[in-house]
Design a protein around this motif. Sequence first.
Motif, short mmCIF file in Angstrom:
data_model
loop_
_atom_site.label_atom_id
_atom_site.label_comp_id
_atom_site.label_asym_id
_atom_site.label_seq_id
_atom_site.Cartn_x
_atom_site.Cartn_y
_atom_site.Cartn_z
N ARG A 17 54.20 81.44 33.67
CA ARG A 17 54.41 81.78 35.09
C ARG A 17 53.12 81.58 35.88
O ARG A 17 53.13 81.03 36.99
CB ARG A 17 54.92 83.21 35.24
CG ARG A 17 56.39 83.38 34.96
CD ARG A 17 56.93 84.72 35.44
NE ARG A 17 56.20 85.86 34.92
CZ ARG A 17 56.43 86.45 33.75
NH1 ARG A 17 57.39 86.01 32.98
NH2 ARG A 17 55.72 87.48 33.38
N ALA A 20 52.40 77.85 36.24
CA ALA A 20 53.30 77.24 37.22
C ALA A 20 52.85 77.59 38.65
O ALA A 20 52.85 76.73 39.54
CB ALA A 20 54.74 77.69 36.98
N GLU A 21 52.48 78.86 38.86
CA GLU A 21 52.01 79.26 40.19
C GLU A 21 50.74 78.49 40.56
O GLU A 21 50.61 77.99 41.68
CB GLU A 21 51.73 80.77 40.24
CG GLU A 21 51.26 81.22 41.61
CD GLU A 21 50.90 82.69 41.71
OE1 GLU A 21 50.39 83.08 42.78
OE2 GLU A 21 51.10 83.45 40.73
N ASN A 23 49.73 75.58 39.48
CA ASN A 23 50.09 74.18 39.74
C ASN A 23 50.70 74.04 41.13
O ASN A 23 50.36 73.11 41.87
CB ASN A 23 51.04 73.68 38.66
CG ASN A 23 51.36 72.21 38.83
OD1 ASN A 23 50.47 71.38 38.94
ND2 ASN A 23 52.65 71.90 38.87
N GLU A 24 51.60 74.94 41.49
CA GLU A 24 52.24 74.92 42.81
C GLU A 24 51.20 75.06 43.92
O GLU A 24 51.24 74.32 44.92
CB GLU A 24 53.26 76.07 42.91
CG GLU A 24 53.78 76.34 44.29
CD GLU A 24 54.94 75.46 44.71
OE1 GLU A 24 55.36 75.56 45.87
OE2 GLU A 24 55.42 74.66 43.90
N LEU A 25 50.27 75.97 43.75
CA LEU A 25 49.25 76.18 44.78
C LEU A 25 48.35 74.96 44.94
O LEU A 25 48.02 74.56 46.05
CB LEU A 25 48.39 77.41 44.45
CG LEU A 25 49.10 78.76 44.46
CD1 LEU A 25 48.14 79.87 44.09
CD2 LEU A 25 49.76 79.04 45.79
N LYS A 26 47.98 74.36 43.81
CA LYS A 26 47.06 73.21 43.86
C LYS A 26 47.74 71.94 44.36
O LYS A 26 47.10 71.14 45.05
CB LYS A 26 46.47 72.95 42.47
CG LYS A 26 45.40 73.94 42.09
CD LYS A 26 44.84 73.57 40.73
CE LYS A 26 43.51 74.23 40.46
NZ LYS A 26 42.95 73.81 39.18
N THR A 27 48.99 71.73 44.01
CA THR A 27 49.64 70.46 44.34
C THR A 27 50.44 70.50 45.63
O THR A 27 50.45 69.53 46.38
CB THR A 27 50.55 69.99 43.20
OG1 THR A 27 51.54 70.99 42.96
CG2 THR A 27 49.77 69.72 41.93
N VAL A 28 51.10 71.61 45.91
CA VAL A 28 51.97 71.68 47.08
C VAL A 28 51.32 72.44 48.24
O VAL A 28 51.20 71.92 49.36
CB VAL A 28 53.33 72.34 46.71
CG1 VAL A 28 54.22 72.49 47.94
CG2 VAL A 28 54.03 71.53 45.63
N LYS A 29 50.88 73.66 47.97
CA LYS A 29 50.36 74.51 49.05
C LYS A 29 49.07 73.96 49.66
O LYS A 29 48.87 74.04 50.86
CB LYS A 29 50.14 75.94 48.56
CG LYS A 29 51.43 76.66 48.19
CD LYS A 29 52.31 76.85 49.39
CE LYS A 29 53.55 77.62 49.02
NZ LYS A 29 54.50 77.72 50.11
N GLU A 32 50.02 71.30 52.07
CA GLU A 32 50.62 71.87 53.29
C GLU A 32 49.53 72.41 54.22
O GLU A 32 49.57 72.18 55.43
CB GLU A 32 51.58 73.01 52.93
CG GLU A 32 52.88 72.56 52.34
CD GLU A 32 53.76 73.74 51.91
OE1 GLU A 32 53.42 74.91 52.20
OE2 GLU A 32 54.79 73.49 51.26
#
Length: 160
Positions: A17, A20-21, A23-29, A32
Motif C-alpha cells: 500500500r 503504491a501510494e 508511486n502514485e504521488l511521484k508519477t501522477v500527483k 498534476e
Amino acid sequence: MAEKINKIRLTADGKKRYEAELNELKTVKRKEIAENLQTARAQGDLSENSEYDEAKNDQAKLEARIKELEAILRNVEVVDESELSNEKVHLFSTVKVHDSDIDEDVLYQIVGASEADPFKGKISDESPVGKALLDKTVGDIVKVETPDGEIELIILEIKM
C-alpha cells in the motif's frame, strides 16, 4: 556514534500500500501539481496570484509526504504473518474485546503507528490500549488508563 534506526513493522500488504501510494504521488500527483504551477505562472504577477500560492503549498505537502513514505519504506521490516499465532495478542492481531464501561464488544486490529486509523478500528501498538493488549490471551481482563479515565477490557477472541 551511530543513530539507532527504529524498524517499522508492516505486513506485506501494508508495504505494498505504501509503495503504491509513493508511486502514485511521484508519477501522477507531481505531474498534476507541475501543470497547476505552470498554469498559475502564466497568469502573470506571482506576488498577488493565489492560485500560484496554493499550487506551491500543494507541492510542499506532496514533497513532504513523499519524503515520509520514502523514510518508512527505507526502514520497513516485513512481518511474516504465517509465523504469528492466535495464542497471544501481538502486532497485526485482530482482537475482540468486551468493553465493560460501555457494555459492548469492540474489534481492534493492532498495527504499527504508521498504519493506525482509530476510525477503522486500527490502533497503534504504541497507544495505551494497544500496549495494554499486547501479549495477553483470551479471557484476560485488561485495565487501561486512557485520557477519559480507566477502562476495563475482557479479551474474547484473538485472530489474524
